[in-house]
Design an enzyme around this catalytic site. Structure first.
Site, PDB file in Angstrom:
ATOM      1  N   ARG A  90      -5.463  10.635  -1.656  1.00  0.00           N
ATOM      2  CA  ARG A  90      -4.813  10.029  -0.478  1.00  0.00           C
ATOM      3  C   ARG A  90      -4.427  11.170   0.470  1.00  0.00           C
ATOM      4  O   ARG A  90      -3.977  12.222   0.003  1.00  0.00           O
ATOM      5  CB  ARG A  90      -3.555   9.230  -0.874  1.00  0.00           C
ATOM      6  CG  ARG A  90      -3.875   7.917  -1.593  1.00  0.00           C
ATOM      7  CD  ARG A  90      -2.625   7.060  -1.781  1.00  0.00           C
ATOM      8  NE  ARG A  90      -2.224   6.377  -0.561  1.00  0.00           N
ATOM      9  CZ  ARG A  90      -1.056   5.724  -0.441  1.00  0.00           C
ATOM     10  NH1 ARG A  90      -0.202   5.682  -1.450  1.00  0.00           N
ATOM     11  NH2 ARG A  90      -0.760   5.094   0.689  1.00  0.00           N
ATOM     12  N   GLN A 201       5.724  -3.336   0.065  1.00  0.00           N
ATOM     13  CA  GLN A 201       6.511  -2.489  -0.848  1.00  0.00           C
ATOM     14  C   GLN A 201       8.013  -2.792  -0.750  1.00  0.00           C
ATOM     15  O   GLN A 201       8.738  -2.620  -1.726  1.00  0.00           O
ATOM     16  CB  GLN A 201       6.283  -0.996  -0.537  1.00  0.00           C
ATOM     17  CG  GLN A 201       4.918  -0.473  -0.907  1.00  0.00           C
ATOM     18  CD  GLN A 201       3.969  -0.491   0.269  1.00  0.00           C
ATOM     19  OE1 GLN A 201       4.038  -1.393   1.111  1.00  0.00           O
ATOM     20  NE2 GLN A 201       3.080   0.466   0.345  1.00  0.00           N
ATOM     21  N   ASP A 242       6.581  10.791   4.012  1.00  0.00           N
ATOM     22  CA  ASP A 242       5.389  11.304   3.330  1.00  0.00           C
ATOM     23  C   ASP A 242       5.046  12.715   3.764  1.00  0.00           C
ATOM     24  O   ASP A 242       4.376  13.438   3.047  1.00  0.00           O
ATOM     25  CB  ASP A 242       4.211  10.364   3.576  1.00  0.00           C
ATOM     26  CG  ASP A 242       4.459   9.062   2.838  1.00  0.00           C
ATOM     27  OD1 ASP A 242       5.195   8.216   3.377  1.00  0.00           O
ATOM     28  OD2 ASP A 242       3.976   8.920   1.698  1.00  0.00           O
ATOM     29  N   ASN A 252       5.846   8.348   7.919  1.00  0.00           N
ATOM     30  CA  ASN A 252       6.288   7.453   6.842  1.00  0.00           C
ATOM     31  C   ASN A 252       5.527   6.134   7.001  1.00  0.00           C
ATOM     32  O   ASN A 252       4.738   5.948   7.927  1.00  0.00           O
ATOM     33  CB  ASN A 252       7.807   7.251   6.890  1.00  0.00           C
ATOM     34  CG  ASN A 252       8.323   6.550   5.644  1.00  0.00           C
ATOM     35  OD1 ASN A 252       7.938   6.897   4.528  1.00  0.00           O
ATOM     36  ND2 ASN A 252       9.154   5.535   5.798  1.00  0.00           N
TER      37      ASN A 252
HETATM   38  O1  MRU Z   1       1.731   3.807   0.739  1.00  0.00           O
HETATM   39  P1  MRU Z   1       2.920   4.191  -0.095  1.00  0.00           P
HETATM   40  O2  MRU Z   1       3.544   3.042  -0.806  1.00  0.00           O
HETATM   41  O3  MRU Z   1       2.626   5.367  -1.000  1.00  0.00           O
HETATM   42  O4  MRU Z   1       3.970   4.686   0.990  1.00  0.00           O
HETATM   43  C1  MRU Z   1       5.226   5.122   0.580  1.00  0.00           C
HETATM   44  C2  MRU Z   1       6.119   5.505   1.679  1.00  0.00           C
HETATM   45  O5  MRU Z   1       5.757   5.517   2.841  1.00  0.00           O
HETATM   46  C3  MRU Z   1       7.469   5.993   1.274  1.00  0.00           C
HETATM   47  O6  MRU Z   1       8.433   5.619   2.215  1.00  0.00           O
HETATM   48  C4  MRU Z   1       7.420   7.531   1.203  1.00  0.00           C
HETATM   49  O7  MRU Z   1       6.365   7.939   0.377  1.00  0.00           O
HETATM   50  C5  MRU Z   1       8.685   8.090   0.673  1.00  0.00           C
HETATM   51  S1  MRU Z   1       8.824   7.827  -1.053  1.00  0.00           S
HETATM   52  C6  MRU Z   1      10.247   8.516  -1.631  1.00  0.00           C
END
Ligand code: MRU
Length: 351
Positions: A90, A201, A242, A252
């Site tokens: 990713r 999520q 992220d 994010n």
């Molecule tokens: O696509 P995801 O579910 O991996 O995205 C996660 C996020 O954007 C979270 O807010 C970010 O990784 C922070 S996790 C502590």
């Protein structure tokens, strides 16, 4: 704490709480190869920037174990190749590359400083390093929670987006750590959780883990954030991230930009909770952050049920970038950083 473990390392196997099946099923998925870990990251069995980093650490241990019978001269070359492969699972969360590079550096220094070390010794040192990344993450997140707690008051209501909780990390979470640390200290905080389309999520994971932990959480759809802010229900926005660029721009989950703009309009502070491994000083600005685009099926369908014409065109970026000027503070384990972020981030990363 009595929360579900996101990642378990046992008998050279990485057990991952399958986040695609929550909240209806609590099932652990097992990986014994680096290819398996790659797939678990790509398909989001494990997700959330810090959890991806921890999984990548163990992925490198599995990659190294696979080289057990290789000549020592080729060990590092093969491990580097596997690391480059794992990094492509990713693109947005920098924790993935950070963990791979930390593991490679450990392998390199071990081999350089101990010419006699055999492969078994190197493997055991690498395993210790991955466990260290795992354990450090829990400590880091708890400290982020303590730092966040100094920014809010007893009785406050915090709006969050996506899941930056225990499930997105090795424990505590980044943004959600403030709720757990508050609980430990007898302080009452309430949460509003955006559902976070397309993969939900917020609904599936944040609402689940907060309510399981006894935190007062209210679930809203993403398009309700403006109204709850206008109604004065929200005291602060706290989200994870992220990747933080060197100028303080923050990537994010898609929708964070909108939430930040709204909060600025309503004079609500926006706090970004982040461990320092998520800060990428090699990335000058948000424009330089690679943004993952995902399958259109995530938008055309909800839980495998079509909600749109099957062949309608879809644009599905998984993340957005909130410019630094809309961020009140970036909260790390090393302290709370305020603008001008180009200077304060540099200082904290050197400390
Ligand atoms: O696509 P995801 O579910 O991996 O995205 C996660 C996020 O954007 C979270 O807010 C970010 O990784 C922070 S996790 C502590």
């Amino acid at each position: 704490m009595n929360r579900l473990e996101t990642l378990i390392w046992q008998n050279h196997t990485l057990k991952l709480l399958d986040q695609n099946r929550l909240p209806t099923e609590v099932v652990y998925h097992e990986d014994k190869t680096v290819e398996g870990v790659f797939n678990s990251i790509r398909t989001m069995i494990v997700r959330g920037a810090p959890a991806i980093g921890v999984a990548a650490g163990y992925g490198m241990v599995l990659a190294a174990r696979n080289q057990k019978s290789t000549q020592k001269e080729n060990f590092l070359k093969n491990l580097r190749r596997q690391g480059e492969y794992l990094k492509t699972a990713r693109p947005t969360a920098v924790n993935l590359a950070w963990a791979v590079d930390r593991m490679l550096e450990k392998a390199e220094t071990t081999i350089m400083n101990n010419k006699q070390a055999n492969i078994d010794t190197i493997l055991s040192i690498l395993e210790d390093e991955a466990i260290c990344i795992h354990e450090e993450d829990i400590q880091i997140n708890r400290q982020i929670g303590l730092n966040l707690l100094s920014l809010v008051s007893d009785g406050d209501t915090i709006l969050t987006h996506c899941n930056a909780g225990s499930l997105a990390t090795a424990g505590y979470g980044t943004a959600l750590s403030v709720f757990y640390v508050a609980q430990e200290q007898g302080i009452s905080l309430k949460a509003y959780a955006d559902e976070t389309r397309p993969r939900l999520q917020g609904a599936r994971l944040t609402a689940f883990e907060l309510s399981e932990s006894g935190v007062d959480v209210t679930l809203i759809t993403d398009n309700m954030a403006a109204l709850v802010m206008a109604q004065g229900k929200i005291d602060a926005v706290v989200v994870g991230c992220d990747r933080v660029a060197a100028n303080g721009d923050v990537a994010n989950k898609i929708g964070t930009l909108g939430v930040s703009l709204l909060a600025n309009h309503f004079n609500i502070p926006v706090y970004i909770a982040t461990p320092t491994p998520t800060i990428d000083m090699n990335c000058p600005t948000g424009i330089d952050i690679p943004i993952e685009e995902r399958s259109g099926e995530e938008i055309r369908k909800v839980n495998d049920t079509a909600v749109a014409p099957p062949d309608v065109k879809v644009y599905n970026p998984a993340f957005d970038v909130t410019p630094a000027r809309y961020i009140t503070a970036i909260v790390t384990e090393k302290g709370i950083i305020r603008p001008p972020f180009s200077e304060t981030l540099k200082r904290i990363m050197l400390s």
